[in-house]
Scaffold this active site. Sequence first.
Site, PDB file in Angstrom:
ATOM      1  N   ASN A   9      48.768  32.939  35.794  1.00 36.83           N
ATOM      2  CA  ASN A   9      47.855  33.297  34.601  1.00 36.83           C
ATOM      3  C   ASN A   9      48.079  34.805  34.678  1.00 36.83           C
ATOM      4  O   ASN A   9      47.540  35.686  35.057  1.00 36.83           O
ATOM      5  CB  ASN A   9      46.523  32.911  34.935  1.00 36.83           C
ATOM      6  CG  ASN A   9      45.969  33.526  33.679  1.00 36.83           C
ATOM      7  OD1 ASN A   9      46.394  33.802  32.766  1.00 36.83           O
ATOM      8  ND2 ASN A   9      44.349  33.100  33.820  1.00 36.83           N
ATOM      9  N   TRP A  10      49.401  35.161  33.869  1.00 35.58           N
ATOM     10  CA  TRP A  10      49.599  36.525  33.581  1.00 35.58           C
ATOM     11  C   TRP A  10      48.501  37.488  32.790  1.00 35.58           C
ATOM     12  O   TRP A  10      48.532  38.508  32.683  1.00 35.58           O
ATOM     13  CB  TRP A  10      50.966  36.738  32.792  1.00 35.58           C
ATOM     14  CG  TRP A  10      52.130  36.262  33.874  1.00 35.58           C
ATOM     15  CD1 TRP A  10      52.064  35.764  35.134  1.00 35.58           C
ATOM     16  CD2 TRP A  10      53.366  36.248  33.404  1.00 35.58           C
ATOM     17  NE1 TRP A  10      53.289  35.393  35.561  1.00 35.58           N
ATOM     18  CE2 TRP A  10      54.185  35.763  34.426  1.00 35.58           C
ATOM     19  CE3 TRP A  10      54.222  36.633  32.365  1.00 35.58           C
ATOM     20  CZ2 TRP A  10      55.737  35.652  34.513  1.00 35.58           C
ATOM     21  CZ3 TRP A  10      55.669  36.535  32.190  1.00 35.58           C
ATOM     22  CH2 TRP A  10      56.413  35.897  33.632  1.00 35.58           C
ATOM     23  N   LYS A  11      47.681  36.691  32.044  1.00 36.97           N
ATOM     24  CA  LYS A  11      46.604  37.328  31.194  1.00 36.97           C
ATOM     25  C   LYS A  11      47.334  38.256  30.253  1.00 36.97           C
ATOM     26  O   LYS A  11      48.301  37.982  29.741  1.00 36.97           O
ATOM     27  CB  LYS A  11      45.581  37.896  32.057  1.00 36.97           C
ATOM     28  CG  LYS A  11      44.752  36.970  33.174  1.00 36.97           C
ATOM     29  CD  LYS A  11      44.028  37.430  33.895  1.00 36.97           C
ATOM     30  CE  LYS A  11      43.222  36.374  35.047  1.00 36.97           C
ATOM     31  NZ  LYS A  11      41.875  36.790  35.564  1.00 36.97           N
ATOM     32  N   HIS A  96      39.255  28.930  30.425  1.00 36.09           N
ATOM     33  CA  HIS A  96      39.036  30.194  31.352  1.00 36.09           C
ATOM     34  C   HIS A  96      37.915  30.795  31.181  1.00 36.09           C
ATOM     35  O   HIS A  96      37.338  31.007  30.057  1.00 36.09           O
ATOM     36  CB  HIS A  96      40.399  30.967  31.134  1.00 36.09           C
ATOM     37  CG  HIS A  96      40.531  31.985  32.422  1.00 36.09           C
ATOM     38  ND1 HIS A  96      39.710  33.390  32.563  1.00 36.09           N
ATOM     39  CD2 HIS A  96      41.125  31.934  33.421  1.00 36.09           C
ATOM     40  CE1 HIS A  96      40.204  33.592  33.617  1.00 36.09           C
ATOM     41  NE2 HIS A  96      41.024  33.208  34.248  1.00 36.09           N
ATOM     42  N   GLU A  98      37.328  33.963  31.021  1.00 31.05           N
ATOM     43  CA  GLU A  98      37.226  35.049  30.221  1.00 31.05           C
ATOM     44  C   GLU A  98      37.232  34.693  28.824  1.00 31.05           C
ATOM     45  O   GLU A  98      36.720  35.303  27.805  1.00 31.05           O
ATOM     46  CB  GLU A  98      38.781  35.821  30.549  1.00 31.05           C
ATOM     47  CG  GLU A  98      38.585  36.619  31.564  1.00 31.05           C
ATOM     48  CD  GLU A  98      39.640  36.811  32.696  1.00 31.05           C
ATOM     49  OE1 GLU A  98      40.987  36.601  32.146  1.00 31.05           O
ATOM     50  OE2 GLU A  98      39.685  36.877  33.655  1.00 31.05           O
ATOM     51  N   GLU A 168      37.323  27.716  39.233  1.00 33.20           N
ATOM     52  CA  GLU A 168      37.117  29.220  39.560  1.00 33.20           C
ATOM     53  C   GLU A 168      35.689  29.828  39.570  1.00 33.20           C
ATOM     54  O   GLU A 168      35.353  30.067  38.342  1.00 33.20           O
ATOM     55  CB  GLU A 168      38.040  29.763  38.271  1.00 33.20           C
ATOM     56  CG  GLU A 168      39.780  29.275  38.158  1.00 33.20           C
ATOM     57  CD  GLU A 168      40.462  30.074  37.554  1.00 33.20           C
ATOM     58  OE1 GLU A 168      41.377  30.757  38.130  1.00 33.20           O
ATOM     59  OE2 GLU A 168      40.290  30.662  36.363  1.00 33.20           O
ATOM     60  N   GLY A 174      39.472  38.372  40.064  1.00 32.34           N
ATOM     61  CA  GLY A 174      39.880  39.506  40.044  1.00 32.34           C
ATOM     62  C   GLY A 174      38.788  40.571  40.754  1.00 32.34           C
ATOM     63  O   GLY A 174      38.925  41.918  40.676  1.00 32.34           O
ATOM     64  N   SER A 214      41.194  35.296  42.987  1.00 36.37           N
ATOM     65  CA  SER A 214      41.561  36.383  44.256  1.00 36.37           C
ATOM     66  C   SER A 214      42.449  35.421  45.353  1.00 36.37           C
ATOM     67  O   SER A 214      42.370  35.820  46.509  1.00 36.37           O
ATOM     68  CB  SER A 214      40.534  37.037  44.869  1.00 36.37           C
ATOM     69  OG  SER A 214      39.968  37.790  43.998  1.00 36.37           O
ATOM     70  N   GLY A 235      45.657  35.066  39.166  1.00 35.67           N
ATOM     71  CA  GLY A 235      45.864  36.001  38.215  1.00 35.67           C
ATOM     72  C   GLY A 235      46.589  37.209  38.835  1.00 35.67           C
ATOM     73  O   GLY A 235      47.985  37.139  38.710  1.00 35.67           O
ATOM     74  N   GLY A 236      45.896  38.110  39.219  1.00 33.15           N
ATOM     75  CA  GLY A 236      46.441  39.449  39.840  1.00 33.15           C
ATOM     76  C   GLY A 236      47.831  39.219  40.577  1.00 33.15           C
ATOM     77  O   GLY A 236      49.035  40.040  40.261  1.00 33.15           O
TER      78      GLY A 236
END
Length: 256
Positions: A9-11, A96, A98, A168, A174, A214, A235-236
């Site tokens: 997930n590149w956000k 998600h 976010e 999640e 993150g 993470s 993500g990251g």
Amino acid sequence: MRRYLVAGNWKLNMGPQAGRDLAAAVGERLRGRTLHGDVLVCPPFVTIPAVAAVAQGDPVLLGAQNCAAHEQGAYTGEVAPGMLKEAGVQYVIIGHSERRQYYGETDADFAAKIDLVHAQGMKAIFCYGEVLEERKAGRAEEVVRAQLQAVLPRLEGPNAYNLVLAYEPVWAIGTGETATPEQAQQMHAFSRALVAEMLGADVAENMRILYGGSCKPGNARELIGQPDVDGGLIGGASLKAEDFVGIVDGAEAVVG
Ligand code: PGA
């Protein structure tokens, strides 16, 4: 045996040029290998065509991070599921944390979006999970039950092929803090039991439930090695080809 899914997930990262480079680097590292699962990248909308151009023929599948709850009309700034399908998208992330937290999306939005994604023949990755206060208060299971109960039973035709779940825990997203493999397994087993209740035992047995929060090369093998963890939503660590492929390697080590 469920096939693993490692999804990036590149956000809000990676414009067309950087995204093309990243997808090409991931593709290069995986090309020619026999993978026992699925690898997916979910770029920002505007980057999807650039990634589609280089991911063509690669073992890397193409996803989106969100979609409209409508197929067309006066909805300024939205992107319809049918448009994503036309652009080569196979999976769409829905719900998600976010989107819940910063954009006020509701259970009704998620259900509508997932049904439209399915109507286009794409797969949905539905995200859910508790926040830190809820976990501290011992309410994690109650929250997860409510989140799944509010969406799964109202979907039109969910099955183990078109729907993927992503647990999640918001406190792990993150933050560098990861659920322990035991915590993840416990919540995944609980989620699978809920899916059995809501959609039937057969769907539950075959549905993939990803862990997100993470996840990195150093912990992927242990997390994905849990019996009810069928991959990761990353993500990251999906923003560097080496790290992302390191997570795929972790998943492969579990299968192989
Ligand atoms: P993270 O994000 O891997 O950076 O924690 C996971 C996610 O939000 O899907």
